[in-house]
Design a protein around this motif. Structure first.
Motif, PDB file in Angstrom:
ATOM      1  N   UNK A  95     -18.160  27.409 -38.477  1.00  0.00           N
ATOM      2  CA  UNK A  95     -19.274  28.122 -37.850  1.00  0.00           C
ATOM      3  C   UNK A  95     -19.770  27.335 -36.639  1.00  0.00           C
ATOM      4  N   UNK A  96     -19.959  26.036 -36.814  1.00  0.00           N
ATOM      5  CA  UNK A  96     -20.423  25.189 -35.713  1.00  0.00           C
ATOM      6  C   UNK A  96     -19.425  25.200 -34.556  1.00  0.00           C
ATOM      7  N   UNK A  97     -18.141  25.256 -34.897  1.00  0.00           N
ATOM      8  CA  UNK A  97     -17.093  25.317 -33.878  1.00  0.00           C
ATOM      9  C   UNK A  97     -17.282  26.523 -32.957  1.00  0.00           C
ATOM     10  N   UNK A 149      -8.331  38.980 -38.770  1.00  0.00           N
ATOM     11  CA  UNK A 149      -9.649  38.730 -39.353  1.00  0.00           C
ATOM     12  C   UNK A 149     -10.643  39.812 -38.948  1.00  0.00           C
ATOM     13  N   UNK A 150     -11.574  40.099 -39.848  1.00  0.00           N
ATOM     14  CA  UNK A 150     -12.660  41.023 -39.520  1.00  0.00           C
ATOM     15  C   UNK A 150     -13.774  40.282 -38.812  1.00  0.00           C
ATOM     16  N   UNK A 151     -14.091  39.078 -39.287  1.00  0.00           N
ATOM     17  CA  UNK A 151     -15.144  38.247 -38.690  1.00  0.00           C
ATOM     18  C   UNK A 151     -14.569  36.886 -38.318  1.00  0.00           C
ATOM     19  N   UNK A 152     -15.313  36.113 -37.566  1.00  0.00           N
ATOM     20  CA  UNK A 152     -14.793  34.847 -37.048  1.00  0.00           C
ATOM     21  C   UNK A 152     -14.554  33.810 -38.140  1.00  0.00           C
ATOM     22  N   UNK A 161     -20.483  34.696 -35.732  1.00  0.00           N
ATOM     23  CA  UNK A 161     -20.440  36.059 -35.190  1.00  0.00           C
ATOM     24  C   UNK A 161     -21.715  36.390 -34.427  1.00  0.00           C
ATOM     25  N   UNK A 162     -22.848  36.018 -34.990  1.00  0.00           N
ATOM     26  CA  UNK A 162     -24.136  36.313 -34.340  1.00  0.00           C
ATOM     27  C   UNK A 162     -24.206  35.652 -32.974  1.00  0.00           C
ATOM     28  N   UNK A 163     -23.832  34.372 -32.898  1.00  0.00           N
ATOM     29  CA  UNK A 163     -23.939  33.618 -31.649  1.00  0.00           C
ATOM     30  C   UNK A 163     -22.966  34.110 -30.595  1.00  0.00           C
ATOM     31  N   UNK A 164     -21.706  34.274 -30.967  1.00  0.00           N
ATOM     32  CA  UNK A 164     -20.702  34.704 -29.991  1.00  0.00           C
ATOM     33  C   UNK A 164     -20.982  36.133 -29.529  1.00  0.00           C
ATOM     34  N   UNK A 190     -14.134  43.904 -33.223  1.00  0.00           N
ATOM     35  CA  UNK A 190     -15.057  42.957 -33.872  1.00  0.00           C
ATOM     36  C   UNK A 190     -16.474  43.088 -33.316  1.00  0.00           C
ATOM     37  N   UNK A 191     -16.605  43.173 -31.988  1.00  0.00           N
ATOM     38  CA  UNK A 191     -17.928  43.262 -31.366  1.00  0.00           C
ATOM     39  C   UNK A 191     -18.652  44.530 -31.813  1.00  0.00           C
TER      40      UNK A 191
END
Length: 352
Positions: A95-97, A149-152, A161-164, A190-191
């Motif tokens: 997630x941090x990545x 993948x559906x989410x990151x 996902x929220x940040x990107x 994805x977006x």
């Protein structure tokens, strides 16, 4: 469970991250983005605000218990839950990545490309074209990652996902027209999936994808908006006025400058020091106006190719009577490895 107030201005995509995280975690979050609770440019300059948030930036969070945070990623992390943050050390690191990826790889080119179309930054052709290429690289990386993948990270929405998604929000709304995004179907899928989640929709509303790439046009509303945001220049004197009337514009100009001076409490230390310096007469004020238009050259330099357009324009139009060119040698060449360092040294020399 966290409870507090988020200070921001309307439509701040950085604040959206914290708001969406709060929707997922159930945190009790109040948003102060308009008067009288918060007025951007005024409230965030008050001593009380700066005491909690020294840089005066928003979004800024203050908990009901007095706990304060600045920086949007930290606020979103605090307002989220373990699922959003990553339940294991591995998923937390992933997630941090992606949060870091958004800040370092998405935001810079997105801002360079999108901000001029919104009228909040001047247009630069070369910078915009480079930003488009950088955005393509970002989309390529995401498209490959999302191929299976559906989410990151994992099988559910996380802060990644929220940040990107929030970092790409204005790209999709302003410039990523169908033909541009066509090679990256996984990213768009994805977006769209993210922004249609109930928690996203509550904050963002209905997100409409761009149909036609927005441009910075000198006659467009965005260009006019940018012009309106720039410091206003005093209007030239009207031609029909002569004699004593012709001398009045200069008096008005000086009067306007005095009226525009900020109140002492709004000055920072640098502004105060500059304001305290005695005003000196321009030693070049009596020289005749040069035929070389510096602003025209600067536009060429900023918006067109330097070697093939800007430099030839310079030599074709240079006025040796009005300007001079100086050659200087710097003793410590090892300090000039970076262009920005060289520019800083040259600027310091000119100002000293």
């Amino acid at each position: 469970m966290a409870a507090g107030t988020l200070y921001t201005y309307p439509e701040n995509w950085r604040a959206f991250k914290a708001q969406i995280a709060a929707q997922y975690s159930g945190a009790a979050l109040k948003v102060a983005s308009s008067a009288p609770a918060f007025t951007f440019g005024q409230t965030n300059r008050t001593p009380a605000f700066l005491n909690n948030f020294p840089q005066g930036k928003v979004p800024a969070y203050q908990g009901d218990d007095g706990f304060c945070l600045f920086e949007s990623n930290a606020i979103a992390h605090y307002l989220g839950n373990d699922v959003l943050r990553g339940a294991t050390p591995q998923t937390s690191a992933q997630v941090l990545q992606w949060v870091s990826f958004a800040d370092s790889e998405v935001v810079p080119p997105a801002s360079t490309w999108v901000f001029p179309t919104l009228g909040i930054m001047q247009f630069n052709k070369q910078a915009t074209e480079q930003a488009k290429e950088d955005v393509k690289k970002v989309l390529g990386v995401l498209n490959q990652h999302l191929n299976t993948r559906t989410f990151l990270v994992g099988e559910r929405v996380t802060l990644a996902d929220i940040t990107v998604a929030c970092s790409m929000l204005w790209l999709y709304k302003q410039v990523l027209e169908p033909s541009f995004r066509q090679p990256y179907p996984n990213v768009t899928r994805w977006f769209v999936t993210c922004v249609n989640q109930p928690q996203f929709k509550t904050v963002l509303g209905e997100v409409k994808l761009c149909e036609k790439m927005a441009q910075f046009d000198g006659a467009s509303p965005s260009a006019k908006r940018f012009a309106e945001m720039q410091p206003k220049k005093d209007a030239p004197p009207k031609k029909e006025k002569a004699g004593k009337e012709a001398a009045k514009p200069q008096e008005k100009k000086e009067k306007k400058k005095e009226e525009k001076k900020p109140e002492p409490e709004e000055m920072d230390d640098c502004d105060a020091a500059l304001a305290a310096e005695p005003k000196t007469k321009d030693p070049f004020a009596e020289l005749p106006k040069s035929a070389f238009v510096m602003d025209e050259f600067k536009r060429k330099y900023s918006n067109e190719d330097t070697l093939t357009v800007a430099i030839p324009h310079f030599w074709e139009n240079f006025d040796p009577e009005g300007y001079s060119i100086w050659y200087a040698e710097y003793k410590y060449s090892e300090e000039l490895a970076e262009v920005f360092k060289s520019c800083n040294l040259i600027s310091g020399c000119l100002l000293s």
